[in-house]
Design a protein around this motif. Structure first.
Motif, mmCIF file in Angstrom:
data_model
loop_
_atom_site.group_PDB
_atom_site.id
_atom_site.type_symbol
_atom_site.label_atom_id
_atom_site.label_comp_id
_atom_site.label_asym_id
_atom_site.label_seq_id
_atom_site.Cartn_x
_atom_site.Cartn_y
_atom_site.Cartn_z
ATOM 1 N N VAL A 146 0.839 -1.203 0.000
ATOM 2 C CA VAL A 146 0.000 0.000 0.000
ATOM 3 C C VAL A 146 0.871 1.250 0.000
ATOM 4 C CG1 VAL A 146 -1.695 1.318 1.334
ATOM 5 C CG2 VAL A 146 -1.919 -1.167 1.152
ATOM 6 N N GLU A 147 1.919 1.234 0.804
ATOM 7 C CA GLU A 147 2.796 2.398 0.906
ATOM 8 C C GLU A 147 3.438 2.706 -0.442
ATOM 9 O OE1 GLU A 147 4.839 3.141 4.876
ATOM 10 O OE2 GLU A 147 6.467 2.435 3.615
ATOM 11 N N ARG A 148 3.904 1.649 -1.100
ATOM 12 C CA ARG A 148 4.585 1.864 -2.373
ATOM 13 C C ARG A 148 3.607 2.266 -3.465
ATOM 14 N NH1 ARG A 148 9.872 -1.763 -3.012
ATOM 15 N NH2 ARG A 148 10.876 -0.777 -1.255
ATOM 16 N N SER A 149 2.476 1.597 -3.493
ATOM 17 C CA SER A 149 1.519 1.886 -4.550
ATOM 18 C C SER A 149 1.015 3.329 -4.462
ATOM 19 C CB SER A 149 0.362 0.896 -4.458
ATOM 20 O OG SER A 149 -0.620 1.223 -5.387
ATOM 21 N N PHE A 168 -2.748 9.789 1.390
ATOM 22 C CA PHE A 168 -3.020 8.384 1.679
ATOM 23 C C PHE A 168 -1.699 7.666 1.999
ATOM 24 C CE2 PHE A 168 -6.736 5.617 1.225
ATOM 25 C CZ PHE A 168 -6.147 4.380 1.482
ATOM 26 N N HIS A 169 -0.697 7.987 1.181
ATOM 27 C CA HIS A 169 0.655 7.447 1.328
ATOM 28 C C HIS A 169 1.223 7.815 2.706
ATOM 29 C CE1 HIS A 169 4.732 6.481 -0.077
ATOM 30 N NE2 HIS A 169 5.140 7.721 0.100
ATOM 31 N N ALA A 170 1.100 9.084 3.062
ATOM 32 C CA ALA A 170 1.646 9.540 4.339
ATOM 33 C C ALA A 170 0.882 8.928 5.512
ATOM 34 C CB ALA A 170 1.606 11.068 4.401
ATOM 35 N N VAL A 207 12.869 14.415 2.292
ATOM 36 C CA VAL A 207 12.427 15.072 1.057
ATOM 37 C C VAL A 207 10.985 14.690 0.703
ATOM 38 C CG1 VAL A 207 14.711 15.512 0.071
ATOM 39 C CG2 VAL A 207 13.553 13.357 -0.430
ATOM 40 N N GLY A 208 10.600 13.453 1.035
ATOM 41 C CA GLY A 208 9.205 13.054 0.819
ATOM 42 C C GLY A 208 8.283 13.876 1.690
ATOM 43 N N PHE A 209 8.685 14.050 2.934
ATOM 44 C CA PHE A 209 7.912 14.825 3.884
ATOM 45 C C PHE A 209 7.784 16.279 3.412
ATOM 46 C CE2 PHE A 209 7.804 17.210 7.988
ATOM 47 C CZ PHE A 209 6.595 16.735 8.439
ATOM 48 N N LEU A 210 8.899 16.861 2.980
ATOM 49 C CA LEU A 210 8.887 18.238 2.477
ATOM 50 C C LEU A 210 7.966 18.366 1.273
ATOM 51 C CD1 LEU A 210 12.619 19.374 2.678
ATOM 52 C CD2 LEU A 210 10.679 20.123 4.095
ATOM 53 N N SER A 211 8.014 17.411 0.406
ATOM 54 C CA SER A 211 7.202 17.557 -0.804
ATOM 55 C C SER A 211 5.719 17.484 -0.460
ATOM 56 C CB SER A 211 7.633 16.574 -1.892
ATOM 57 O OG SER A 211 7.050 15.332 -1.714
ATOM 58 N N LEU A 212 5.368 16.683 0.526
ATOM 59 C CA LEU A 212 3.959 16.644 0.925
ATOM 60 C C LEU A 212 3.560 17.966 1.590
ATOM 61 C CD1 LEU A 212 1.477 14.758 0.943
ATOM 62 C CD2 LEU A 212 1.964 14.349 3.340
ATOM 63 N N LEU A 245 13.613 12.728 -6.081
ATOM 64 C CA LEU A 245 14.756 12.419 -5.204
ATOM 65 C C LEU A 245 14.349 11.406 -4.137
ATOM 66 C CD1 LEU A 245 16.662 15.746 -4.459
ATOM 67 C CD2 LEU A 245 17.441 13.764 -5.768
ATOM 68 N N HIS A 246 13.156 11.627 -3.573
ATOM 69 C CA HIS A 246 12.594 10.732 -2.564
ATOM 70 C C HIS A 246 12.602 9.285 -3.083
ATOM 71 C CE1 HIS A 246 9.699 9.368 0.476
ATOM 72 N NE2 HIS A 246 8.783 9.121 -0.435
ATOM 73 N N PHE A 247 12.140 9.119 -4.287
ATOM 74 C CA PHE A 247 12.060 7.791 -4.906
ATOM 75 C C PHE A 247 13.468 7.261 -5.199
ATOM 76 C CE2 PHE A 247 9.482 5.303 -8.375
ATOM 77 C CZ PHE A 247 9.777 4.123 -7.720
HETATM 78 C C1 HEM Z 1 5.122 12.594 4.813
HETATM 79 C C2 HEM Z 1 5.544 12.409 3.623
HETATM 80 C C3 HEM Z 1 6.113 11.107 3.083
HETATM 81 C C4 HEM Z 1 6.684 10.056 3.735
HETATM 82 C C5 HEM Z 1 6.928 9.908 5.235
HETATM 83 C C6 HEM Z 1 7.014 9.069 2.755
HETATM 84 C C7 HEM Z 1 7.603 7.843 3.033
HETATM 85 C C8 HEM Z 1 7.784 6.836 2.127
HETATM 86 C C9 HEM Z 1 8.171 5.488 2.445
HETATM 87 C C10 HEM Z 1 8.476 4.972 3.838
HETATM 88 C C11 HEM Z 1 8.220 4.789 1.293
HETATM 89 C C12 HEM Z 1 8.516 3.307 1.125
HETATM 90 C C13 HEM Z 1 9.957 2.995 1.129
HETATM 91 C C14 HEM Z 1 10.229 1.520 1.012
HETATM 92 O O1 HEM Z 1 9.289 0.732 0.924
HETATM 93 O O2 HEM Z 1 11.393 1.162 1.027
HETATM 94 C C15 HEM Z 1 7.875 5.690 0.223
HETATM 95 C C16 HEM Z 1 7.842 5.358 -1.107
HETATM 96 C C17 HEM Z 1 7.515 6.245 -2.107
HETATM 97 N N1 HEM Z 1 7.040 7.531 -1.958
HETATM 98 FE FE1 HEM Z 1 6.867 8.529 -0.238
HETATM 99 N N2 HEM Z 1 6.665 9.538 1.508
HETATM 100 C C18 HEM Z 1 6.109 10.775 1.671
HETATM 101 C C19 HEM Z 1 5.596 11.601 0.672
HETATM 102 C C20 HEM Z 1 5.624 11.304 -0.667
HETATM 103 C C21 HEM Z 1 5.138 12.148 -1.707
HETATM 104 C C22 HEM Z 1 4.502 13.505 -1.482
HETATM 105 C C23 HEM Z 1 5.366 11.495 -2.892
HETATM 106 C C24 HEM Z 1 5.068 11.899 -4.314
HETATM 107 C C25 HEM Z 1 4.467 12.944 -4.714
HETATM 108 C C26 HEM Z 1 5.971 10.237 -2.588
HETATM 109 C C27 HEM Z 1 6.347 9.295 -3.514
HETATM 110 C C28 HEM Z 1 6.844 8.055 -3.211
HETATM 111 C C29 HEM Z 1 7.213 7.082 -4.207
HETATM 112 C C30 HEM Z 1 7.149 7.266 -5.714
HETATM 113 C C31 HEM Z 1 7.637 5.939 -3.510
HETATM 114 C C32 HEM Z 1 8.164 4.632 -4.113
HETATM 115 C C33 HEM Z 1 7.078 3.796 -4.632
HETATM 116 C C34 HEM Z 1 7.596 2.506 -5.218
HETATM 117 O O3 HEM Z 1 8.475 1.873 -4.604
HETATM 118 O O4 HEM Z 1 7.105 2.139 -6.291
HETATM 119 N N3 HEM Z 1 6.116 10.148 -1.221
HETATM 120 N N4 HEM Z 1 7.609 6.941 0.764
#
Ligand code: HEM
Lengths: 205, 318
Positions: free
Chosen positions: A43-46, A90-92, A119-124, A162-164
């Motif tokens: 779910v997190e990745r999707s 939903f991801h967060a 950086v993921g946190f910042l972008s959200l 960058l997050h990805f």
């Molecule tokens: C509070 C903000 C966020 C947190 C804490 C967060 C955290 C994470 C975590 C823990 C993962 C999974 C890492 C793993 O399984 O090894 C992930 C994957 C990902 N996140 Fe975030 N994220 C955040 C915001 C965002 C935002 C805003 C975006 C895009 C607009 C994003 C795009 C992605 C993508 C593309 C992946 C990888 C999906 C894949 O493996 O196919 N994230 N993030």
């Protein structure tokens, strides 16, 4: 090409459902206990994947008009952008709740110690003002500042890519693909801006 | 010749062995299993071996009292980059891997270089079941009932010289059978290493099976290393070469990310990986609402192994 209002509503409805399908899929898989060995990761990745996908989709509307002269998607750009924010939320929530059960100490530690989470946190965070100001009313009220604020979307895209890129262990194919698409979209805009500046008459608005 | 799952011979149908069986009995029972299935001629032992059940093994005192991770999850959620980088790739892509006949070369600081085939290797010691926790560096874990022999038995057979301070394990890297090896995701062949005392430790085993069956290809058939107090990537799969060396070998993951993957890779909740926190882990088998559990020092095997690292800086030697 101008399209009529009722046709536009149909298009909007179609896209509303279409963009929702990744979530519907997750729900169906969840109900059927079919999210795999690591359902939270699934779910997190999707959701992260689709948040980024929609973000880039929203950025491709203008290049689409500039290159192949398709202009009707401008009418669904806001919806796509909001969907990106929705999947990002939903991801967060998946991360804060299912993954870490609101263990704030661990979450803060994770955010500040690991660049990819930061950086993921910042972008959200940066997506929030864009979502809030997405209404027609806000657009009017803010005037030229609206456009300036919404330039943030480029920064958000960079941070999300960058997050990805930083989270994958070794196989960077997918984030690299997103980076290439982003670079392509930017170059189309830059290229056309150049042409426009060079042109004597100021076409397009 | 490919044999599908429906042709697996259930242990219960063949012999009711529950207690300890000697080496010879295992061979006998294995042959009986093959006989019992007329569609398996003896030269197709190859594929028969990959599907038939292992029959005789002792229950060992080593067993986590934790709930086992299901066979389905143990065999469908794997990191085995030779077959692709996604967790579902190994099960799909490894089906055709030929694991019989199989020989392991023993080289380096040994009395004399030699080779051992799988069948002879299995005769070195009676098979034992070991129920171990396995903690992946990515933050998830499983509980797996391995079947194997102590690594120390193979080392004794190998007769290392006094120059042997470390052991390097080399996995198969066959482009024709392993699609991942055609990419340059890692520096092939996959190599791993252990310090001599770690390899000799009674917890360290060469696994040849799990869940009473011969090791499925996606889990590293026909033989793999299992070192339960270290992160999963230390457990080299499909081993073809064991080299005794004097200085610390550079492993594939050390080459891929020197700041991220150290030689020791002991499970340690206090030492974070640059990208993942290591203080907690997710036990595979839970649902959407199953919280993480705390990760234990040396994956919970501190009592047995901590003495090997006495006085060592575990942050520096990550
Ligand atoms: C509070 C903000 C966020 C947190 C804490 C967060 C955290 C994470 C975590 C823990 C993962 C999974 C890492 C793993 O399984 O090894 C992930 C994957 C990902 N996140 Fe975030 N994220 C955040 C915001 C965002 C935002 C805003 C975006 C895009 C607009 C994003 C795009 C992605 C993508 C593309 C992946 C990888 C999906 C894949 O493996 O196919 N994230 N993030």
């Amino acid at each position: 090409m101008k399209i009529q209002k009722n046709k536009l509503n149909i298009i909007k409805s179609i896209f509303f459902v279409l963009l929702l399908t990744p979530l519907i899929r997750l729900i169906i898989l969840g109900i059927n206990d079919a999210l795999g060995a690591n359902p939270i990761e699934t779910v997190e990745r999707s959701t992260g994947y689709w948040a980024l996908f929609y973000l880039l989709l929203s950025l491709s509307i203008t290049p689409l008009r500039l290159t192949v002269k398709i202009s009707w998607p401008i009418h669904i750009r806001r919806m796509i952008g909001l969907y990106s924010f929705f999947y990002g939320c939903f991801h967060a929530v998946t991360y804060f709740w299912l993954d870490h059960w609101f263990d704030w100490q661990e979450i803060l530690n994770d955010i500040f110690k690991h660049p990819y989470v930061l950086v993921g946190f910042l972008s959200l965070l940066l997506l929030i003002p864009l979502a809030i100001t997405s209404t027609n009313k806000m657009m009017k009220a803010m005037g030229r500042w609206w456009k300036r604020l919404h330039y943030l979307v480029y920064l958000i895209a960079v941070l999300s890519i960058l997050h990805f890129l930083w989270l994958v262990k070794k196989d960077i194919t997918e984030p690299a693909l997103f980076a290439i698409i982003f670079a392509l979209l930017i170059s189309i805009r830059v290229f056309h801006k150049r042409i426009r500046l060079n042109a004597t008459n100021d076409y397009h608005r | 010749m490919k044999i599908n799952n429906s042709e697996i011979i259930p242990v219960s149908e063949i012999t009711p062995y529950e207690t300890y069986m000697g080496r010879r009995d295992f061979i006998k029972a294995a042959s009986a299993a093959l006989m019992a299935a007329p569609f398996l001629s003896f030269n197709s032992e190859v594929s028969a071996a990959t599907n038939a059940s292992l029959l005789g093994y002792t229950k060992s005192p080593y067993g986590a009292d934790e709930k086992l991770t299901s066979y389905n999850e143990v065999t469908n959620y794997n990191n085995y980059y030779e077959f692709g980088t996604s967790k579902s790739d190994p099960a799909l892509e490894s089906k055709g891997l030929v694991t019989h006949p199989w020989t392991v070369s023993i080289e380096g600081a040994v009395k004399k270089n030699k080779q051992i085939n799988l069948d002879d290797l299995l005769k070195l010691a009676p098979l034992e079941e070991r129920i171990y926790r396995m903690r992946c560096v990515e933050g998830w874990s499983m509980v797996i009932p391995w079947i194997g022999i102590p690594m120390s038995k193979l080392i004794q057979w190998a007769e290392p010289t006094s120059n042997a301070k470390f052991i390097e394990f080399v996995s198969l890297a066959d482009q024709s059978q392993m699609p991942g090896v055609r990419t340059n995701i890692l520096d092939w062949p996959y190599t791993e290493g252990l310090r001599m005392d770690e390899a000799m430790h009674p917890l360290t085993i060469i696994a040849v099976g799990l869940y009473g069956k011969l090791l499925p290809n996606q889990n590293g058939a026909p033989l793999r290393l299992v070192v339960p107090w270290k992160y999963g990537f230390k457990n080299a799969k499909s081993i073809v070469k064991i080299r005794f060396v004097e200085s610390m070998p550079k492993t594939s993951w050390m080459k891929a990310g020197p700041k991220e993957y150290g030689f020791y890779a002991n499970v340690n909740p206090m030492v974070d990986h640059p990208r993942w926190t290591q203080s907690t882990e997710r036990r595979i088998g839970g649902g959407l609402f199953t919280p993480r559990i705390k990760t234990k020092l040396f994956n919970g095997y501190a009592e047995q192994v901590a003495h090997m690292y006495a006085g060592m800086d575990l942050v520096k030697n990550f």
